[in-house]
Design a protein around this motif. Structure first.
Motif, PDB file in Angstrom:
ATOM      1  N   ASP A 230     -51.243  21.787  28.566  1.00 33.43           N
ATOM      2  CA  ASP A 230     -49.866  22.059  28.978  1.00 33.43           C
ATOM      3  C   ASP A 230     -49.609  21.657  30.427  1.00 33.43           C
ATOM      4  N   GLU A 231     -50.539  22.014  31.312  1.00 35.47           N
ATOM      5  CA  GLU A 231     -50.303  21.770  32.737  1.00 35.47           C
ATOM      6  C   GLU A 231     -50.212  20.277  33.049  1.00 35.47           C
ATOM      7  N   LEU A 232     -51.095  19.476  32.446  1.00 34.84           N
ATOM      8  CA  LEU A 232     -51.041  18.037  32.687  1.00 34.84           C
ATOM      9  C   LEU A 232     -49.801  17.419  32.049  1.00 34.84           C
ATOM     10  N   THR A 233     -49.388  17.951  30.900  1.00 32.45           N
ATOM     11  CA  THR A 233     -48.162  17.461  30.269  1.00 32.45           C
ATOM     12  C   THR A 233     -46.968  17.707  31.181  1.00 32.45           C
ATOM     13  N   ARG A 234     -46.915  18.888  31.782  1.00 28.40           N
ATOM     14  CA  ARG A 234     -45.806  19.193  32.702  1.00 28.40           C
ATOM     15  C   ARG A 234     -45.836  18.267  33.925  1.00 28.40           C
ATOM     16  N   GLU A 235     -47.026  18.051  34.478  1.00 28.64           N
ATOM     17  CA  GLU A 235     -47.143  17.161  35.636  1.00 28.64           C
ATOM     18  C   GLU A 235     -46.651  15.760  35.306  1.00 28.64           C
ATOM     19  N   LYS A 236     -46.934  15.312  34.092  1.00 28.75           N
ATOM     20  CA  LYS A 236     -46.486  13.979  33.680  1.00 28.75           C
ATOM     21  C   LYS A 236     -44.962  13.904  33.670  1.00 28.75           C
ATOM     22  N   TYR A 237     -44.311  14.905  33.054  1.00 29.01           N
ATOM     23  CA  TYR A 237     -42.851  14.867  32.987  1.00 29.01           C
ATOM     24  C   TYR A 237     -42.207  14.990  34.364  1.00 29.01           C
ATOM     25  N   LEU A 238     -42.880  15.652  35.273  1.00 29.47           N
ATOM     26  CA  LEU A 238     -42.322  15.812  36.611  1.00 29.47           C
ATOM     27  C   LEU A 238     -42.545  14.597  37.506  1.00 29.47           C
ATOM     28  N   HIS A 239     -43.695  13.913  37.349  1.00 25.87           N
ATOM     29  CA  HIS A 239     -44.080  12.954  38.376  1.00 25.87           C
ATOM     30  C   HIS A 239     -44.444  11.557  37.891  1.00 25.87           C
ATOM     31  N   ALA A 240     -44.617  11.343  36.600  1.00 26.37           N
ATOM     32  CA  ALA A 240     -45.038  10.016  36.136  1.00 26.37           C
ATOM     33  C   ALA A 240     -43.937   8.981  36.339  1.00 26.37           C
TER      34      ALA A 240
ATOM     35  N   ASP B  50     -41.129   6.407  35.606  1.00 23.34           N
ATOM     36  CA  ASP B  50     -40.063   6.618  34.622  1.00 23.34           C
ATOM     37  C   ASP B  50     -40.267   5.810  33.349  1.00 23.34           C
ATOM     38  N   GLU B  51     -40.811   4.618  33.462  1.00 23.88           N
ATOM     39  CA  GLU B  51     -40.893   3.746  32.285  1.00 23.88           C
ATOM     40  C   GLU B  51     -41.901   4.238  31.241  1.00 23.88           C
ATOM     41  N   VAL B  52     -42.804   5.134  31.618  1.00 26.12           N
ATOM     42  CA  VAL B  52     -43.827   5.557  30.645  1.00 26.12           C
ATOM     43  C   VAL B  52     -43.239   6.394  29.522  1.00 26.12           C
ATOM     44  N   PHE B  53     -42.026   6.908  29.698  1.00 25.81           N
ATOM     45  CA  PHE B  53     -41.449   7.779  28.682  1.00 25.81           C
ATOM     46  C   PHE B  53     -40.775   7.006  27.544  1.00 25.81           C
ATOM     47  N   ASP B  54     -40.837   5.685  27.622  1.00 25.37           N
ATOM     48  CA  ASP B  54     -40.271   4.853  26.554  1.00 25.37           C
ATOM     49  C   ASP B  54     -41.353   4.218  25.685  1.00 25.37           C
ATOM     50  N   THR B  55     -42.606   4.525  25.950  1.00 25.31           N
ATOM     51  CA  THR B  55     -43.695   3.924  25.186  1.00 25.31           C
ATOM     52  C   THR B  55     -44.774   4.961  24.876  1.00 25.31           C
ATOM     53  N   VAL B  56     -45.610   4.627  23.899  1.00 19.42           N
ATOM     54  CA  VAL B  56     -46.795   5.418  23.577  1.00 19.42           C
ATOM     55  C   VAL B  56     -47.979   4.463  23.602  1.00 19.42           C
ATOM     56  N   HIS B  57     -49.057   4.869  24.245  1.00 19.39           N
ATOM     57  CA  HIS B  57     -50.226   3.999  24.306  1.00 19.39           C
ATOM     58  C   HIS B  57     -50.672   3.629  22.895  1.00 19.39           C
ATOM     59  N   PRO B  58     -50.948   2.357  22.634  1.00 22.10           N
ATOM     60  CA  PRO B  58     -51.303   1.931  21.273  1.00 22.10           C
ATOM     61  C   PRO B  58     -52.531   2.638  20.727  1.00 22.10           C
ATOM     62  N   TRP B  59     -53.479   2.990  21.611  1.00 24.07           N
ATOM     63  CA  TRP B  59     -54.679   3.664  21.104  1.00 24.07           C
ATOM     64  C   TRP B  59     -54.382   5.094  20.625  1.00 24.07           C
ATOM     65  N   THR B  60     -53.324   5.704  21.174  1.00 20.99           N
ATOM     66  CA  THR B  60     -52.943   7.037  20.698  1.00 20.99           C
ATOM     67  C   THR B  60     -52.431   6.956  19.267  1.00 20.99           C
ATOM     68  N   ALA B  61     -51.503   6.037  19.029  1.00 19.52           N
ATOM     69  CA  ALA B  61     -50.973   5.874  17.677  1.00 19.52           C
ATOM     70  C   ALA B  61     -52.065   5.447  16.714  1.00 19.52           C
TER      71      ALA B  61
ATOM     72  N   ALA C 287     -34.407  16.577  30.955  1.00 19.95           N
ATOM     73  CA  ALA C 287     -34.157  16.586  29.509  1.00 19.95           C
ATOM     74  C   ALA C 287     -34.080  15.166  28.950  1.00 19.95           C
ATOM     75  N   GLU C 288     -33.606  14.226  29.756  1.00 22.54           N
ATOM     76  CA  GLU C 288     -33.504  12.842  29.286  1.00 22.54           C
ATOM     77  C   GLU C 288     -34.882  12.218  29.129  1.00 22.54           C
ATOM     78  N   ARG C 289     -35.806  12.539  30.027  1.00 23.34           N
ATOM     79  CA  ARG C 289     -37.179  12.053  29.863  1.00 23.34           C
ATOM     80  C   ARG C 289     -37.795  12.613  28.573  1.00 23.34           C
ATOM     81  N   ILE C 290     -37.547  13.877  28.328  1.00 23.15           N
ATOM     82  CA  ILE C 290     -38.075  14.509  27.110  1.00 23.15           C
ATOM     83  C   ILE C 290     -37.506  13.817  25.877  1.00 23.15           C
TER      84      ILE C 290
END
Length: 411
Positions: A62-72, A74-85, A114-117
């Protein structure tokens, strides 16, 4: 009298045997919070004792997920790493058993954009679509369970000392999973049989519509597809034939609505924890199946974003019936956790429909749509059941039959 530690092991065993019907030589994937690794290890150890070929872990934080939404970036929220899928695709394609230990902080993303989410949800939904289709079609056995975490129990029991709150939550979880007298598997099978009895009664009615009414203001008519069927309790994996329980605990029987056949207004009876945010005092107005108005006293922006991730997100995909007089409801606890709250009250879901149609598991997306099933990259349950809920069914030959009276099944 068994100790709490012994009951926790029994709970884990129940999840593996009845939740997943784990087979010798089968791969087991476990989604597990890093803070609850101890329970993941118990599940893995038991799985190996049962003959599991390998256990693979998908850790969540949870904590790392929150840090990502706060600080990563911006463009990372439009993609998913291919190895995850690829991980989810390959493991599910193999027919592995999949255990999700859901134990998140219900307000972990409070204050995040909310838009990043929303964008991340769209990206994830697209990347995980094949996995979700396999899951929805029961192409592999899967089960969602939950265990207490500090932040979760503090939210549920804000006035209790932490150790007492943890003990109370464990007691509640074990009771609602029927792990309370040393006969967990026997108890669960009897409970599952009762859920199956209710589905048989509902299926015998050949319902055309359901009309919901209560004092909150809900006045909603839901049309059902002609070839729908109700499901509940243990479900069959279509590739292996084993029977598994997708949720522990569960109190629901469910089907799908006709996508374009829902009209009226519905008010939620409980808050919804969605994407780390709480949505409170909300509801929807629907016309010809589509949500034309969404409103909430708290979290309205999150709610509106959730029903806008794609076209199907603004239509309903599930109709679930849960008696108000049930162990989870009778606990009197608001869990802020959909696994529990949805099994304390009748609920709907907006988004993807389960293929509860005759022959639905063999239909293409186009064929399912032609039979009235909704398609979406999301599926979000929200609770509508109350102590005074009345549901009246109309059969295909025009008879009216009581389905719910004063919040409970009429049969």
């Amino acid at each position: 009298m068994k100790t709490l530690a012994e009951k926790q092991v029994e709970y884990a065993r129940l999840v593996l045997t009845e939740g997943l019907a784990l087979q010798k030589g089968q791969l087991l994937a476990i989604d597990c919070p890093v803070d609850q690794a101890w329970f993941g290890r118990i599940c893995a150890k038991l799985a190996y004792e049962m003959g599991c070929r390998e256990v693979v872990m998908n850790w969540e934080d949870d904590e790392l997920t929150r840090e990502k939404y706060l600080h990563a970036a911006d463009e990372v929220f439009d993609t998913v790493h291919p190895w995850t899928a690829e991980f989810f695709d390959k493991v599910s394609e193999e027919g592995a058993a999949w255990l999700a230990i859901h134990a998140a902080d219900p307000e972990n993303l409070k204050g995040c954009d909310a838009e990043r989410i929303r964008r991340a949800q769209i990206a994830s939904g697209k990347a995980m679509k094949k996995f979700r289709e396999r899951e929805t079609n029961n192409e592999f056995p899967w089960c969602v369970c939950s265990i207490p975490t500090e932040k979760w129990v503090k939210k549920v029991f804000p006035d209790m000392e932490l150790s007492a709150a943890m003990e109370k939550m464990w007691d509640t979880i074990l009771t609602t999973a029927y792990v309370d007298d040393g006969n967990a598997v026997e108890n669960w099978r009897a409970h599952s049989a009762e859920l199956q009895r209710r589905t048989e009664v509902l299926n015998s009615y050949h319902l055309k519509t359901l009309h919901y009414e209560n004092a909150l203001g809900t006045d909603l008519t839901v049309e059902l597809p002609e070839t729908h069927f109700w499901s509940g309790g243990a479900e069959k994996c279509i590739t292996s034939g084993v029977m598994f329980s997708a949720n522990i605990p569960t109190e629901e029987v469910f089907t799908l609505p006709l996508k374009t056949g829902v009209n009226g207004i519905v008010y939620a009876s409980k808050p919804l924890s969605l994407n780390g945010n709480l949505i409170e005092n909300f509801g929807f107005e629907l016309k010809d199946g589509k949500i034309i108005r969404a409103f909430a006293e708290k979290g309205e922006d999150v709610l509106k974003n959730a029903i806008a991730v794609d076209e199907g997100a603004s239509y309903l995909g599930e109709v679930a019936l849960v008696p108000y007089d049930s162990p989870i409801s009778n606990s009197g606890i608001l869990f802020y956790n959909t696994l529990f709250d949805e099994n304390a009250a009748c609920h709907f879901a907006f988004g993807e429909a389960y293929p509860c149609l005759e022959g639905g598991d063999k239909m293409s997306k186009e064929e399912l749509a032609a039979h009235g099933a909704n398609d979406s990259i999301t599926h979000v349950d929200f609770m509508v059941g109350t102590a005074d809920l009345k549901i009246t069914g109309t059969t295909r030959d025009g008879r009216e039959v009581p389905i719910f009276v004063n919040g409970n099944f009429a049969f």
